[in-house]
Design a protein around this motif. Structure first.
Motif, PDB file in Angstrom:
ATOM      1  N   UNK A 182       0.847  -1.194   0.000  1.00  0.00           N
ATOM      2  CA  UNK A 182       0.000   0.000   0.000  1.00  0.00           C
ATOM      3  C   UNK A 182       0.880   1.241   0.000  1.00  0.00           C
ATOM      4  N   UNK A 183       0.277   2.373  -0.358  1.00  0.00           N
ATOM      5  CA  UNK A 183       0.985   3.644  -0.184  1.00  0.00           C
ATOM      6  C   UNK A 183       1.124   3.910   1.310  1.00  0.00           C
ATOM      7  N   UNK A 184       2.266   4.434   1.702  1.00  0.00           N
ATOM      8  CA  UNK A 184       2.504   4.792   3.104  1.00  0.00           C
ATOM      9  C   UNK A 184       3.027   6.213   3.153  1.00  0.00           C
ATOM     10  N   UNK A 185       2.527   7.145   4.017  1.00  0.00           N
ATOM     11  CA  UNK A 185       1.438   6.916   4.948  1.00  0.00           C
ATOM     12  C   UNK A 185       0.090   6.787   4.226  1.00  0.00           C
ATOM     13  N   UNK A 186      -0.942   6.321   4.970  1.00  0.00           N
ATOM     14  CA  UNK A 186      -0.952   6.012   6.398  1.00  0.00           C
ATOM     15  C   UNK A 186      -0.200   4.703   6.713  1.00  0.00           C
ATOM     16  N   UNK A 187       0.365   4.629   7.894  1.00  0.00           N
ATOM     17  CA  UNK A 187       1.093   3.445   8.322  1.00  0.00           C
ATOM     18  C   UNK A 187       0.146   2.488   9.050  1.00  0.00           C
ATOM     19  N   UNK A 188       0.517   1.217   9.109  1.00  0.00           N
ATOM     20  CA  UNK A 188      -0.375   0.233   9.759  1.00  0.00           C
ATOM     21  C   UNK A 188      -0.726   0.587  11.203  1.00  0.00           C
ATOM     22  N   UNK A 189       0.157   1.285  11.924  1.00  0.00           N
ATOM     23  CA  UNK A 189      -0.188   1.617  13.316  1.00  0.00           C
ATOM     24  C   UNK A 189      -1.436   2.490  13.386  1.00  0.00           C
ATOM     25  N   UNK A 190      -1.749   3.179  12.280  1.00  0.00           N
ATOM     26  CA  UNK A 190      -2.997   3.960  12.247  1.00  0.00           C
ATOM     27  C   UNK A 190      -4.070   3.268  11.419  1.00  0.00           C
ATOM     28  N   UNK A 191      -3.679   2.819  10.224  1.00  0.00           N
ATOM     29  CA  UNK A 191      -4.640   2.202   9.314  1.00  0.00           C
ATOM     30  C   UNK A 191      -4.060   0.876   8.833  1.00  0.00           C
ATOM     31  N   UNK A 192      -4.371  -0.167   9.567  1.00  0.00           N
ATOM     32  CA  UNK A 192      -3.808  -1.476   9.224  1.00  0.00           C
ATOM     33  C   UNK A 192      -4.866  -2.455   8.803  1.00  0.00           C
ATOM     34  N   UNK A 193      -4.932  -3.596   9.484  1.00  0.00           N
ATOM     35  CA  UNK A 193      -5.871  -4.651   9.121  1.00  0.00           C
ATOM     36  C   UNK A 193      -7.318  -4.140   9.186  1.00  0.00           C
ATOM     37  N   UNK A 194      -8.014  -4.253   8.105  1.00  0.00           N
ATOM     38  CA  UNK A 194      -9.414  -3.781   7.988  1.00  0.00           C
ATOM     39  C   UNK A 194      -9.547  -2.316   8.376  1.00  0.00           C
ATOM     40  N   UNK A 195      -8.485  -1.560   8.151  1.00  0.00           N
ATOM     41  CA  UNK A 195      -8.525  -0.121   8.430  1.00  0.00           C
ATOM     42  C   UNK A 195      -8.281   0.235   9.894  1.00  0.00           C
ATOM     43  N   UNK A 196      -8.010  -0.771  10.728  1.00  0.00           N
ATOM     44  CA  UNK A 196      -7.817  -0.506  12.163  1.00  0.00           C
ATOM     45  C   UNK A 196      -6.322  -0.456  12.517  1.00  0.00           C
ATOM     46  N   UNK A 197      -5.979   0.261  13.597  1.00  0.00           N
ATOM     47  CA  UNK A 197      -4.576   0.322  14.016  1.00  0.00           C
ATOM     48  C   UNK A 197      -4.007  -1.081  14.242  1.00  0.00           C
ATOM     49  N   UNK A 198      -2.834  -1.329  13.665  1.00  0.00           N
ATOM     50  CA  UNK A 198      -2.261  -2.676  13.696  1.00  0.00           C
ATOM     51  C   UNK A 198      -0.756  -2.596  13.919  1.00  0.00           C
ATOM     52  N   UNK A 367      12.792   5.839  -5.978  1.00  0.00           N
ATOM     53  CA  UNK A 367      11.477   6.011  -6.615  1.00  0.00           C
ATOM     54  C   UNK A 367      10.530   4.817  -6.484  1.00  0.00           C
ATOM     55  N   UNK A 368      11.025   3.678  -6.038  1.00  0.00           N
ATOM     56  CA  UNK A 368      10.123   2.513  -5.949  1.00  0.00           C
ATOM     57  C   UNK A 368       9.116   2.702  -4.827  1.00  0.00           C
ATOM     58  N   UNK A 369       7.989   2.068  -5.007  1.00  0.00           N
ATOM     59  CA  UNK A 369       6.888   2.287  -4.064  1.00  0.00           C
ATOM     60  C   UNK A 369       7.111   1.609  -2.713  1.00  0.00           C
ATOM     61  N   UNK A 370       7.741   0.434  -2.727  1.00  0.00           N
ATOM     62  CA  UNK A 370       7.917  -0.260  -1.442  1.00  0.00           C
ATOM     63  C   UNK A 370       9.347  -0.755  -1.278  1.00  0.00           C
ATOM     64  N   UNK A 371       9.588  -1.345  -0.119  1.00  0.00           N
ATOM     65  CA  UNK A 371      10.931  -1.783   0.235  1.00  0.00           C
ATOM     66  C   UNK A 371      11.538  -2.782  -0.739  1.00  0.00           C
ATOM     67  N   UNK A 372      10.701  -3.522  -1.481  1.00  0.00           N
ATOM     68  CA  UNK A 372      11.276  -4.503  -2.396  1.00  0.00           C
ATOM     69  C   UNK A 372      12.107  -3.801  -3.473  1.00  0.00           C
ATOM     70  N   UNK A 373      11.463  -2.852  -4.164  1.00  0.00           N
ATOM     71  CA  UNK A 373      12.177  -2.141  -5.227  1.00  0.00           C
ATOM     72  C   UNK A 373      13.208  -1.157  -4.685  1.00  0.00           C
ATOM     73  N   UNK A 374      13.000  -0.715  -3.432  1.00  0.00           N
ATOM     74  CA  UNK A 374      13.979   0.213  -2.843  1.00  0.00           C
ATOM     75  C   UNK A 374      15.264  -0.512  -2.454  1.00  0.00           C
ATOM     76  N   UNK A 375      15.168  -1.818  -2.224  1.00  0.00           N
ATOM     77  CA  UNK A 375      16.373  -2.540  -1.792  1.00  0.00           C
ATOM     78  C   UNK A 375      16.906  -3.521  -2.833  1.00  0.00           C
ATOM     79  N   UNK A 376      16.104  -3.856  -3.852  1.00  0.00           N
ATOM     80  CA  UNK A 376      16.583  -4.862  -4.820  1.00  0.00           C
ATOM     81  C   UNK A 376      17.845  -4.433  -5.584  1.00  0.00           C
ATOM     82  N   UNK A 377      18.105  -3.095  -5.767  1.00  0.00           N
ATOM     83  CA  UNK A 377      19.373  -2.752  -6.449  1.00  0.00           C
ATOM     84  C   UNK A 377      20.598  -2.908  -5.551  1.00  0.00           C
ATOM     85  N   UNK A 378      20.413  -3.132  -4.228  1.00  0.00           N
ATOM     86  CA  UNK A 378      21.573  -3.201  -3.322  1.00  0.00           C
ATOM     87  C   UNK A 378      22.630  -4.208  -3.770  1.00  0.00           C
TER      88      UNK A 378
END
Ligand SMILES: Cc1cc2nc3c(=O)[nH]c(=O)nc-3n(C[C@H](O)[C@H](O)[C@H](O)COP(=O)(O)O)c2cc1C
Ligand code: SF4
Length: 395
Positions: A182-198, A367-378
């Motif tokens: 998902x796009x972050x923010x919001x982070x799971x601590x605010x909007x996580x599982x089923x939209x609840x803090x997680x 520019x990648x949306x999540x940690x996968x693309x942000x770290x795959x060039x490492x």
């Protein structure tokens, strides 16, 4: 598989002497805010790789206003070369579950999920039996240990996508959707599982909390470095005589790890799995810590006989396969990096083009949306940079 070099935390003999159930009694007698404070003061940082302070995460979820909150144990363990969570779930599931209950109590959640890697299905029966036993002993369910606190744990199986270890993709998958970040923010601590803090924490993070509560935050801070407190479980594989899961203090050097696992003629160590960094021999005095070399646990050892380009190709093939395809930098970038490796392999690539691809890798990190693309060039950047001579002189 037993944990080797266990010294500080994951020593089953000592833990049995302490009676782990007492940990839960102690935690449930504390106020939720004192429990969070103790975790904050311990300096515990997430063991899943990113190293976010656990107490702060719990505090944020505790402060979020909602009628429902959730606790999720990330047991996806999809990073190549990592297998320490499997050992924890097999041998220390009591600590993992107690840590989840403590988190639930601290943030006022009544439900926890374990997102279990699909390949670990063989552990499911054992874990479910253990949860039943906890119910019988009033360690789970209604009014746990007469504390007035209700909490239950459900185990859900993953289906084998690496990206589902990323916490927001994991939550999508838990909700029954395709596992995409998902796009972050919001982070799971605010909007996580089923939209609840997680709160999503790694298996090792949860397993460490009961020990901190039992022995105190101050005790925990005596081990490790300034910004990396306590010990880390590492999964060591590759060219060494004694691979396996080890408990080591943060701050240990690569050299000392190599001695511990009896590795010889080591040329390179990949720290942090496929998405981590490849450390050459000249840098083996560097330390395992959040300040220097951080890892979710994977340590892969390569000796002088290994072809670094071949290793890199393997990692890049993995990322091309595992990219969820949502964003262009990762979907196309990983293909371009892999093509670059294949061109070098075919003897059909100028060094200047590889330098351009390194710049592309840096753009992907940003520019990648999540940690996968942000770290795959490492691995591409670190292997092409540190082993340029080997890679280009052989072709
Ligand atoms: C592609 C990808 C895969 C991940 N896989 C895992 C995993 O298998 N287990 C895990 O605990 N964290 C994994 N993470 C990190 C999680 O997103 C998250 O930071 C972590 O579960 C939080 O727990 P912690 O604070 O206890 O480390 C992954 C991240 C990315 C980007
Ligand atoms: S970075 Fe990769 S895995 Fe993450 S959203 Fe983009 S395409 Fe998907």
């Amino acid at each position: 598989m037993p944990i080797k070099n266990k010294s500080v935390i994951f020593d089953r003999e000592n833990l049995n002497k302490e009676n782990p159930k007492e940990f839960l009694y102690k935690a449930l007698k504390m106020s939720p805010s004192d429990l969070i404070l103790e975790v904050r003061e311990s300096g515990l940082k997430g063991r899943g790789g990113a190293g976010f302070p656990t107490g702060t995460k719990w505090m944020l979820a505790s402060a979020a206003v909602s009628d429902k909150k959730f606790v999720v144990c990330n047991a996806d363990e999809g990073e190549p070369g990592t297998f320490k969570d499997r050992v924890l779930l097999d041998e220390f599931s009591d600590l993992v579950f107690y840590g989840m209950i403590m988190c639930g109590y601290a943030i006022r959640a009544n439900k926890g999920f374990v997102y279990l890697r699909g390949e670990y299905r063989y552990l499911l029966d054992k874990l479910l039996k253990y949860l039943d036993k906890m119910h019988e002993e009033n360690l789970l369910g209604k009014n746990i240990l007469n504390s007035g606190f209700d909490f239950d744990i459900e185990i859900r199986l993953g289906s084998g996508a690496y990206v589902c270890g990323e916490e927001s993709a994991l939550i999508e998958s838990l909700e029954g959707h395709r596992g995409e970040s998902r796009n972050r923010p919001p982070f799971p601590v605010n909007t996580g599982y089923m939209g609840h803090p997680t709160v999503v924490n790694n298996v090792e993070t949860f397993a460490t909390v009961p020990i901190i509560i039992s022995r105190g935050a101050e005790w925990f801070t005596t081990v490790g470095t300034l910004n990396s407190k306590g010990t880390k479980l590492i999964s060591v594989s590759g060219d060494c005589k004694e691979p396996g899961v080890y408990e080591v203090p943060f701050g240990i050097s690569i050299n000392d790890i190599l001695k511990l696992v009896k590795a010889e003629n080591t040329k390179a160590v990949q720290v942090g799995g496929a998405s981590g960094h490849c450390v050459p021999k000249e840098q083996f005095d560097r330390a395992l810590s959040f300040e220097d070399l951080s890892t979710g646990g994977s340590i892969m050892i390569f000796n002088e006989s290994r072809d670094m380009l071949h290793i890199l190709k393997n990692f890049m093939e993995f990322f091309v396969e595992e990219s969820c395809g949502q964003c262009t930098p990762c979907r196309i970038g990983n293909i371009k990096l892999l093509e670059g490796v294949e061109k070098v392999e075919a003897g059909d690539c100028a060094l200047s083009y590889i330098k351009e691809l390194i710049e592309l890798g840096k753009s992907m990190q940003l520019a990648s949306k999540c940690g996968l693309g942000q770290s795959s060039p490492n691995p591409f950047i670190s292997i092409m940079t540190n082993f340029e001579n080997e890679i280009f002189s052989q072709r």
